[in-house]
Design an enzyme around this catalytic site. Structure first.
Site, mmCIF file in Angstrom:
data_model
loop_
_atom_site.group_PDB
_atom_site.id
_atom_site.type_symbol
_atom_site.label_atom_id
_atom_site.label_comp_id
_atom_site.label_asym_id
_atom_site.label_seq_id
_atom_site.Cartn_x
_atom_site.Cartn_y
_atom_site.Cartn_z
ATOM 1 C CG HIS A 127 -1.684 -1.124 1.419
ATOM 2 N ND1 HIS A 127 -2.746 -1.621 0.350
ATOM 3 C CD2 HIS A 127 -1.815 -1.862 2.596
ATOM 4 C CE1 HIS A 127 -3.251 -2.654 1.036
ATOM 5 N NE2 HIS A 127 -3.000 -2.606 2.103
ATOM 6 C CG ASP B 55 -4.764 -5.992 1.566
ATOM 7 O OD1 ASP B 55 -4.680 -6.569 2.912
ATOM 8 O OD2 ASP B 55 -5.103 -4.769 1.664
HETATM 9 ZN ZN LIG Z 1 -2.646 -5.811 4.677
#
Ligand SMILES: [Zn+2]
Length: 456
Positions: free
Chosen positions: A271, A322
């Protein structure tokens, strides 16, 4: 059995290589699941379109069971932080058997979608309340066992999670399952590293800068493990997190990390959503991988990664599922591109030159970055690599009249019909004709586990 008897040979009409499609290719698979030159006289035909399996560089397996349970409007300012409340409630309840059941189901789904490796960013270490299990590695072992049952390669990344914010505040009651001090963490890491083998790699995960104090970061990075292991970190997912880091540490997260650690090809920055142009360039030049999870980042309203700046600086990237709101490398890559189209008003953004295919660019990039982040010899069908491959359904109407020029774009952009027909992982067929070898049993156990969890 002699070596040659265990050594199998295959051919493919078209085999994906880093440079593009190779026609009439042959490949051999050794008894230990590695690729090497064909040797036997009997050659099995794999099919028309054969690709390396995709690494999935970021997974929190337990979250698969809550996909779809946080889609009802909460407070007016609903955001990542409200999703996290649902996730915490869920995380509080799971035991090692349930984790294994959920992870095995998840990994079967990954294999069927074309992922042949997964990096498990694992922070659910202790019993509810924070007491370690009698066997401190119990939850890690559940994940290892799940990967073995499903037949997927695993990079297990036990997570160091020490504080609840940049100010060093203690973990809340619901975060206690995640917590370790540095000594406990290094012990866990070392004991798991003893289990490494052909299908298992162990690496380091730092939950985030907000969860790991500076001194702890320094100690972990000075350990022997850090010299050779992949190192993953959640870096800049949320604007609020960037602002807190600026306020308390005086720099943005990526900036701060680069000023305090030697960030290089061992690293995967998950991220890396909120980057300045300078940060994107610094990350690209470091050789680290930007770990992108476009469907989760969209689901959580995180923001968009600056793909153009990053690709122009020759940055390395990979994809992960994720929170498992979607389990499809096709969808991750498609949304990586579509997010850019929606904000720039342009098409074919990831292709950085005239006539270049977006599908080929993205699949190639994600193979390379995913392999690097996994610390395993994968991502390329060459001698010595693991025999991790997928065979697409050449009879699908979606692929009618497609050739080597249009194939990858059709795979990624032509629709939602699954095209992955067969999957080999470490030389073993785990999916044949769209079916996983153990999918009924694993799905039945998953259903029973999740129903029990939901009753609590
Ligand atoms: Zn994560």
């Amino acid at each position: 059995m002699s070596d040659s008897a265990a050594h199998r040979s295959f051919k493919a009409s078209q085999l994906w290589q880093p440079g593009g499609w190779q026609a009439d290719a042959t490949l051999g698979v050794s008894a230990n699941g590695r690729l090497l030159g064909p040797a036997t006289s009997e050659i099995e035909n794999l099919g028309k379109w054969v690709l390396p399996g995709m690494p999935n560089l970021h997974s929190h397996a337990f979250q698969r069971a809550m996909a779809g349970l946080a889609e009802r409007k909460g407070r007016v300012d609903d955001s990542f932080w409200s999703w996290r409340e649902t996730m915490y409630a869920f995380a509080a309840a799971i035991d090692p058997d349930q984790l294994q059941a959920i992870a095995a189901q998840l990994y079967v789904e990954m294999l069927k979608a074309g992922y042949t490796q997964v990096c498990e960013f694992h922070y659910l270490h202790h019993q509810p309340g924070g007491t370690p299990y009698a066997q401190p590695e119990a939850m890690s072992l559940a994940l290892i066992e799940a990967a073995r049952e499903a037949g997927i390669a695993l990079t297990l990344l036990p997570v160091l999670y020490m504080s609840g914010g940049f100010d060093g505040r203690a973990l809340t009651a619901r975060q206690c399952r995640f917590g370790n001090d540095v000594d406990g963490y290094l012990r866990l890491l070392e004991s798991l590293r003893q289990l490494e083998g052909d299908n298992l790699r162990v690496g380091i995960a730092l939950h985030s800068l907000r969860a790991v104090p500076e001194e702890a970061l320094r100690r972990v990075l000075a350990s022997d493990a850090a010299k050779a292991c992949p190192i993953h970190i959640h870096i800049a997912e949320q604007v609020g997190e960037v602002q807190d880091c600026l306020a308390i540490r005086g720099a943005r997260p990526v900036e701060w990390l680069f000023d305090h650690a030697q960030v290089d090809a061992r690293w995967c920055l998950v991220h890396a959503t909120h980057l300045t142009e300078a940060e994107a360039e610094r990350l690209a030049h470091s050789g680290a991988v930007a770990g992108l999870c476009p469907t989760t980042e969209a689901n959580l309203g995180d923001g968009l990664f600056p793909l153009v700046d990053y690709l122009d600086a020759h940055g390395t990237l990979g994809i992960g599922s994720d929170s498992h709101i979607s389990i499809s490398p096709v969808e991750e890559l498609r949304w990586l591109e579509y997010g850019q189209r929606l904000t720039t008003g342009h098409r074919n953004v990831a292709a950085r030159g005239q006539g270049i295919s977006v599908g080929e660019t993205l699949w190639r990039a994600a193979l390379k970055g995913g392999a690097q982040a996994s610390g395993l010899p994968i991502g390329e069908l060459r001698d010595g690599a693991r025999a991790d491959l997928i065979v697409l359904d050449e009879t699908s109407p979606l692929l009618a009249a497609r050739d080597t020029r249009s194939m990858m774009d059709s795979f990624l952009f032509a629709g939602n019909t699954p095209l992955v027909r067969d999957v080999m992982c470490g030389g073993e067929w785990v999916v044949r004709e769209f079916r996983h070898r153990d999918e009924e049993r694993i799905a039945a156990r998953y259903r029973a586990s999740v129903e029990r969890l939901a009753l609590r």
